[in-house]
Design a protein around this motif. Structure first.
Motif, PDB file in Angstrom:
ATOM      1  N   ASP A   1       0.768  -1.342   0.050  1.00  0.00           N
ATOM      2  CA  ASP A   1       0.056  -0.055   0.031  1.00  0.00           C
ATOM      3  C   ASP A   1       0.687   1.120   0.105  1.00  0.00           C
ATOM      4  O   ASP A   1       0.598   2.069  -0.694  1.00  0.00           O
ATOM      5  CB  ASP A   1      -0.729  -0.047   1.240  1.00  0.00           C
ATOM      6  CG  ASP A   1      -2.201  -0.945   1.153  1.00  0.00           C
ATOM      7  OD1 ASP A   1      -2.430  -1.513  -0.135  1.00  0.00           O
ATOM      8  OD2 ASP A   1      -2.479  -1.295   2.106  1.00  0.00           O
TER       9      ASP A   1
ATOM     10  N   PHE B   1       2.810   1.647  -3.257  1.00  0.00           N
ATOM     11  CA  PHE B   1       1.744   2.142  -4.182  1.00  0.00           C
ATOM     12  C   PHE B   1       1.351   3.546  -4.264  1.00  0.00           C
ATOM     13  O   PHE B   1       1.322   4.401  -5.178  1.00  0.00           O
ATOM     14  CB  PHE B   1       0.386   1.334  -4.312  1.00  0.00           C
ATOM     15  CG  PHE B   1      -0.893   1.665  -5.070  1.00  0.00           C
ATOM     16  CD1 PHE B   1      -0.638   1.588  -6.521  1.00  0.00           C
ATOM     17  CD2 PHE B   1      -1.785   2.421  -4.759  1.00  0.00           C
ATOM     18  CE1 PHE B   1      -1.657   2.065  -7.443  1.00  0.00           C
ATOM     19  CE2 PHE B   1      -2.822   2.949  -5.631  1.00  0.00           C
ATOM     20  CZ  PHE B   1      -2.500   2.802  -6.967  1.00  0.00           C
ATOM     21  N   TYR B   2       1.011   4.014  -2.891  1.00  0.00           N
ATOM     22  CA  TYR B   2       0.615   5.411  -2.828  1.00  0.00           C
ATOM     23  C   TYR B   2       1.620   6.337  -3.031  1.00  0.00           C
ATOM     24  O   TYR B   2       1.103   7.744  -3.138  1.00  0.00           O
ATOM     25  CB  TYR B   2      -0.117   5.566  -1.292  1.00  0.00           C
ATOM     26  CG  TYR B   2      -1.561   5.148  -1.225  1.00  0.00           C
ATOM     27  CD1 TYR B   2      -2.580   5.580  -2.186  1.00  0.00           C
ATOM     28  CD2 TYR B   2      -1.958   3.658  -0.570  1.00  0.00           C
ATOM     29  CE1 TYR B   2      -3.677   4.997  -2.127  1.00  0.00           C
ATOM     30  CE2 TYR B   2      -2.884   3.061  -0.708  1.00  0.00           C
ATOM     31  CZ  TYR B   2      -4.086   3.796  -1.432  1.00  0.00           C
ATOM     32  OH  TYR B   2      -5.460   3.123  -1.476  1.00  0.00           O
TER      33      TYR B   2
ATOM     34  N   LEU C   1       4.122   5.856  -5.276  1.00  0.00           N
ATOM     35  CA  LEU C   1       4.648   5.802  -6.568  1.00  0.00           C
ATOM     36  C   LEU C   1       4.488   7.180  -7.248  1.00  0.00           C
ATOM     37  O   LEU C   1       3.348   7.654  -7.455  1.00  0.00           O
ATOM     38  CB  LEU C   1       3.654   4.727  -7.048  1.00  0.00           C
ATOM     39  CG  LEU C   1       4.243   4.446  -8.505  1.00  0.00           C
ATOM     40  CD1 LEU C   1       5.720   3.654  -8.586  1.00  0.00           C
ATOM     41  CD2 LEU C   1       3.523   3.085  -9.417  1.00  0.00           C
TER      42      LEU C   1
ATOM     43  N   GLU D   1       4.487   9.740 -10.443  1.00  0.00           N
ATOM     44  CA  GLU D   1       4.053   9.838 -11.636  1.00  0.00           C
ATOM     45  C   GLU D   1       5.109   9.389 -12.877  1.00  0.00           C
ATOM     46  O   GLU D   1       4.478   8.683 -13.881  1.00  0.00           O
ATOM     47  CB  GLU D   1       3.486  11.199 -12.192  1.00  0.00           C
ATOM     48  CG  GLU D   1       2.953  11.312 -13.724  1.00  0.00           C
ATOM     49  CD  GLU D   1       1.613  11.416 -13.870  1.00  0.00           C
ATOM     50  OE1 GLU D   1       0.851  11.052 -14.967  1.00  0.00           O
ATOM     51  OE2 GLU D   1       0.940  12.090 -13.064  1.00  0.00           O
TER      52      GLU D   1
ATOM     53  N   ILE E   1       7.374   0.092 -11.305  1.00  0.00           N
ATOM     54  CA  ILE E   1       5.947  -0.028 -11.630  1.00  0.00           C
ATOM     55  C   ILE E   1       5.430  -1.663 -11.652  1.00  0.00           C
ATOM     56  O   ILE E   1       4.559  -2.226 -10.878  1.00  0.00           O
ATOM     57  CB  ILE E   1       5.343   0.505 -12.802  1.00  0.00           C
ATOM     58  CG1 ILE E   1       5.293   1.849 -12.971  1.00  0.00           C
ATOM     59  CG2 ILE E   1       3.913  -0.067 -13.006  1.00  0.00           C
ATOM     60  CD1 ILE E   1       5.099   2.582 -14.017  1.00  0.00           C
TER      61      ILE E   1
ATOM     62  N   PHE F   1      -5.806   8.468  -8.878  1.00  0.00           N
ATOM     63  CA  PHE F   1      -4.469   7.959  -9.066  1.00  0.00           C
ATOM     64  C   PHE F   1      -3.774   8.267 -10.353  1.00  0.00           C
ATOM     65  O   PHE F   1      -4.157   8.797 -11.320  1.00  0.00           O
ATOM     66  CB  PHE F   1      -4.428   6.409  -9.161  1.00  0.00           C
ATOM     67  CG  PHE F   1      -4.906   5.712  -7.797  1.00  0.00           C
ATOM     68  CD1 PHE F   1      -4.553   5.978  -6.734  1.00  0.00           C
ATOM     69  CD2 PHE F   1      -5.968   4.925  -7.913  1.00  0.00           C
ATOM     70  CE1 PHE F   1      -4.908   5.454  -5.353  1.00  0.00           C
ATOM     71  CE2 PHE F   1      -6.695   4.338  -6.581  1.00  0.00           C
ATOM     72  CZ  PHE F   1      -6.135   4.816  -5.465  1.00  0.00           C
TER      73      PHE F   1
ATOM     74  N   GLN G   1       0.518   4.754 -11.133  1.00  0.00           N
ATOM     75  CA  GLN G   1      -0.314   4.064 -10.261  1.00  0.00           C
ATOM     76  C   GLN G   1      -1.398   3.260 -10.894  1.00  0.00           C
ATOM     77  O   GLN G   1      -1.760   2.097 -10.790  1.00  0.00           O
ATOM     78  CB  GLN G   1      -0.926   4.927  -9.280  1.00  0.00           C
ATOM     79  CG  GLN G   1       0.053   5.408  -8.090  1.00  0.00           C
ATOM     80  CD  GLN G   1      -0.603   6.599  -7.367  1.00  0.00           C
ATOM     81  OE1 GLN G   1      -1.425   7.487  -7.702  1.00  0.00           O
ATOM     82  NE2 GLN G   1      -0.317   6.769  -6.083  1.00  0.00           N
TER      83      GLN G   1
ATOM     84  N   ALA H   1       0.181   0.330 -12.514  1.00  0.00           N
ATOM     85  CA  ALA H   1       0.558  -0.755 -11.507  1.00  0.00           C
ATOM     86  C   ALA H   1      -0.682  -1.635 -11.110  1.00  0.00           C
ATOM     87  O   ALA H   1      -0.553  -2.875 -11.149  1.00  0.00           O
ATOM     88  CB  ALA H   1       1.158  -0.027 -10.520  1.00  0.00           C
TER      89      ALA H   1
END
Length: 118
Positions: free
Chosen positions: A30, A33-34, A36, A38, A45, A92, A96, A99
């Motif tokens: 988590d 991911f949050y 990550l 741009e 990824i 997102f 994201q 991913a």
């Protein structure tokens, strides 16, 4: 996202999501991911997608409706998807979203046992 979900998913599904949100997650999927950016590279990824796929599989094993969120929709799958997909795209960034798409592809290409389908 919970606001969007609350408008399209049944109460039981919302309870499951609330439970997941209050639990400490295993690993760093988590957070990775949050955070990550741009402009993340493909390797990053891909790594995050693999971690997400593992996390999503665990959630789907606990809450089978998560494999088909539309099935938990209050007004049918089409309505739920029509609300959820634009919210995800809005929330997102491009990396994201890549991913998430790769994680979903990994989930779809393997059986629950982890073996590749023929």
């Amino acid at each position: 996202m919970l606001t969007v979900f609350s408008g399209v998913l049944k109460d039981d599904a919302l309870d499951d999501l609330r439970q997941l949100m209050t639990e400490v997650t295993e690993g760093e999927a988590d957070d990775e991911f949050y955070c990550l950016p741009e402009d993340a590279d493909d390797a990053t990824i891909g790594t995050i997608a693999r971690h997400l796929a593992e996390s999503i599989r665990r959630s789907q094993a606990r809450f089978p409706w998560m494999a088909d969120p539309g099935s938990a929709g209050t007004r049918g799958p089409g309505f739920a998807e029509a609300a959820i997909v634009p919210a995800v795209v809005e929330l997102f960034n491009a990396a994201q979203l890549k991913a998430l798409a790769r994680a979903q592809a990994l989930i779809e290409e393997t059986e629950p046992s982890g073996r590749r389908e023929p």
